[in-house]
Design an enzyme around this catalytic site. Structure first.
Site, PDB file in Angstrom:
ATOM      1  N   SER A  32       0.826  -1.207   0.000  1.00  0.00           N
ATOM      2  CA  SER A  32       0.000   0.000   0.000  1.00  0.00           C
ATOM      3  C   SER A  32       0.857   1.253   0.000  1.00  0.00           C
ATOM      4  O   SER A  32       2.016   1.244   0.458  1.00  0.00           O
ATOM      5  CB  SER A  32      -0.888  -0.004   1.249  1.00  0.00           C
ATOM      6  OG  SER A  32      -1.475   1.255   1.482  1.00  0.00           O
ATOM      7  N   TYR A  60      -1.217   0.370   9.823  1.00  0.00           N
ATOM      8  CA  TYR A  60      -1.428  -0.383   8.598  1.00  0.00           C
ATOM      9  C   TYR A  60      -0.175  -0.345   7.727  1.00  0.00           C
ATOM     10  O   TYR A  60       0.323  -1.385   7.273  1.00  0.00           O
ATOM     11  CB  TYR A  60      -2.627   0.199   7.849  1.00  0.00           C
ATOM     12  CG  TYR A  60      -2.939  -0.456   6.524  1.00  0.00           C
ATOM     13  CD1 TYR A  60      -3.385  -1.768   6.463  1.00  0.00           C
ATOM     14  CD2 TYR A  60      -2.821   0.257   5.332  1.00  0.00           C
ATOM     15  CE1 TYR A  60      -3.700  -2.365   5.256  1.00  0.00           C
ATOM     16  CE2 TYR A  60      -3.140  -0.326   4.115  1.00  0.00           C
ATOM     17  CZ  TYR A  60      -3.570  -1.634   4.082  1.00  0.00           C
ATOM     18  OH  TYR A  60      -3.879  -2.216   2.880  1.00  0.00           O
ATOM     19  N   LYS A  73       2.444  -3.441   6.657  1.00  0.00           N
ATOM     20  CA  LYS A  73       2.737  -3.701   5.249  1.00  0.00           C
ATOM     21  C   LYS A  73       4.240  -3.625   4.972  1.00  0.00           C
ATOM     22  O   LYS A  73       4.800  -4.465   4.256  1.00  0.00           O
ATOM     23  CB  LYS A  73       1.985  -2.706   4.364  1.00  0.00           C
ATOM     24  CG  LYS A  73       0.500  -2.957   4.250  1.00  0.00           C
ATOM     25  CD  LYS A  73       0.188  -4.251   3.507  1.00  0.00           C
ATOM     26  CE  LYS A  73      -1.273  -4.414   3.205  1.00  0.00           C
ATOM     27  NZ  LYS A  73      -1.582  -5.673   2.491  1.00  0.00           N
TER      28      LYS A  73
END
Length: 340
Positions: free
Chosen positions: A130, A154, A158
């Site tokens: 991402s 997040y 990742k």
């Protein structure tokens, strides 16, 4: 296309119950009709019609469940699309769940793929990352050498997984390909627990005659609507997923398998202007505003301008024409769905 001269290939998709995962299987079958699909997720995945796909409902943070993905009637996969995880706002609100889903489960899957390298060529491990891996001070235009410094849980999960994919590739355990996805618009279906979900919602809901909430700014005249974002259409993103499995390993940069997928820069205001152009003022009036500082901070920390040269040089493709063609295509798709 077959791989390694074989008549068929076995592909595992984790996160196959999600929106992208649910349409990737169809695209892979269109690319190679002999593809054997193993579809896994925490919910029951949808199998493409007449595909013979194996569907598995499993908790992918459980080592036994991971082992089961490699022992179906199709045997171990030659390609893995790793799409599962907890989205950005969900990972921010529940740190422990985010780490289990976005890092611990990836390590389990990588270790199981590594074990197969003793019996077959390294598995192509296509990991969807991402733009959330970026943060802090950034150049005006992000390039392949821009350092990733995430500002959210997040993005942290990742990036940690990216580092493992790179290391396992360096050691020959897998053949990794890391795809840093743009924000994908317009996503169909119900809103997801992603900080960027509103970028689809402010198009999707009004086109369906429903009210949408924009968490950036407090009115249509707010300067906050100039917030830039890096986006791509669903169709182009899925096409790039398929392309990723065919890129020769030697074409990637020698020190990393991470590549941001091509996209283009738009703003929240330009999205709303595209909505008005396609569906008129009545659709635009369905967008309401409720500024959310946390949401705005997370999305605002992501870079919005990239140099597409490297991914295009690898063979990936980009959207053309900006937001209006994307909104118009989505509107037409809604019309077709309503007739069936």
């Amino acid at each position: 296309m077959a791989i390694n001269g074989e008549a068929s290939r076995t592909v595992l998709i984790t996160g196959a119950g999600g929106w992208l995962g649910s349409i990737l299987g169809d695209a892979l079958l269109a690319d190679d009709a002999g593809t054997q699909l193993i579809l896994a997720d925490i919910v029951e995945p949808r199998a493409p019609k007449a595909s013979g796909a194996v569907t598995i409902m499993a908790d992918l943070t459980d080592p036994a469940a991971i082992d089961g993905l490699f022992t179906t009637s199709y045997g171990p996969p030659q390609i893995i699309y790793c799409l599962h995880g907890i989205m950005s706002r969900g990972a921010e609100d529940d740190f422990d769940l985010g780490m289990r889903a976005n890092f611990d489960s990836i390590r389990l899957l990588l270790n199981r793929a590594r074990a197969e390298a003793e019996n077959q060529p390294p598995i192509k491990f296509i990991f969807t990352s991402s733009l959330a891996v970026y943060g802090g001070p950034l150049p005006d235009v992000v390039g392949p050498s821009t350092i990733a410094t995430p500002e959210g849980s997040y993005g942290c999960g990742k990036l940690m997984s990216e580092l493992l994919v790179n290391e396992y590739t360096r050691r020959g355990f897998i053949d990794g390909r890391i795809l840093r996805l743009p924000t994908i618009v317009v996503r169909p279906g119900p809103p997801s627990n992603a900080s960027s979900s509103f970028l689809s919602g402010i198009i999707r809901e009004p086109l369906s005659g429903e009210v949408a909430v924009c968490p950036v700014g407090d009115s249509l005249s707010s300067p906050a609507l100039e917030l830039p974002v890096w986006v791509a259409s669903p169709e182009t993103t899925i096409r790039n997923f398929v392309i990723a499995s065919h890129i020769p390993a030697e074409k990637f940069l020698p020190h990393t398998r991470a590549v941001y997928l091509p996209g283009f820069t738009t703003t929240v205001r330009e999205e709303l202007e595209a909505l008005r152009e396609v569906a008129g003022d009545e659709a635009l009036k369905l967008v309401t505003f409720k500024d959310d500082a946390t949401n705005r901070r997370i999305v605002g920390s992501w870079p919005a301008r990239f140099d597409n040269s490297y991914p295009l040089g690898l063979g990936f493709v980009a959207d053309e024409g900006g937001m209006v063609p994307i909104v118009r295509r989505f509107s037409e798709q809604l019309g077709k769905a309503a007739r069936f």
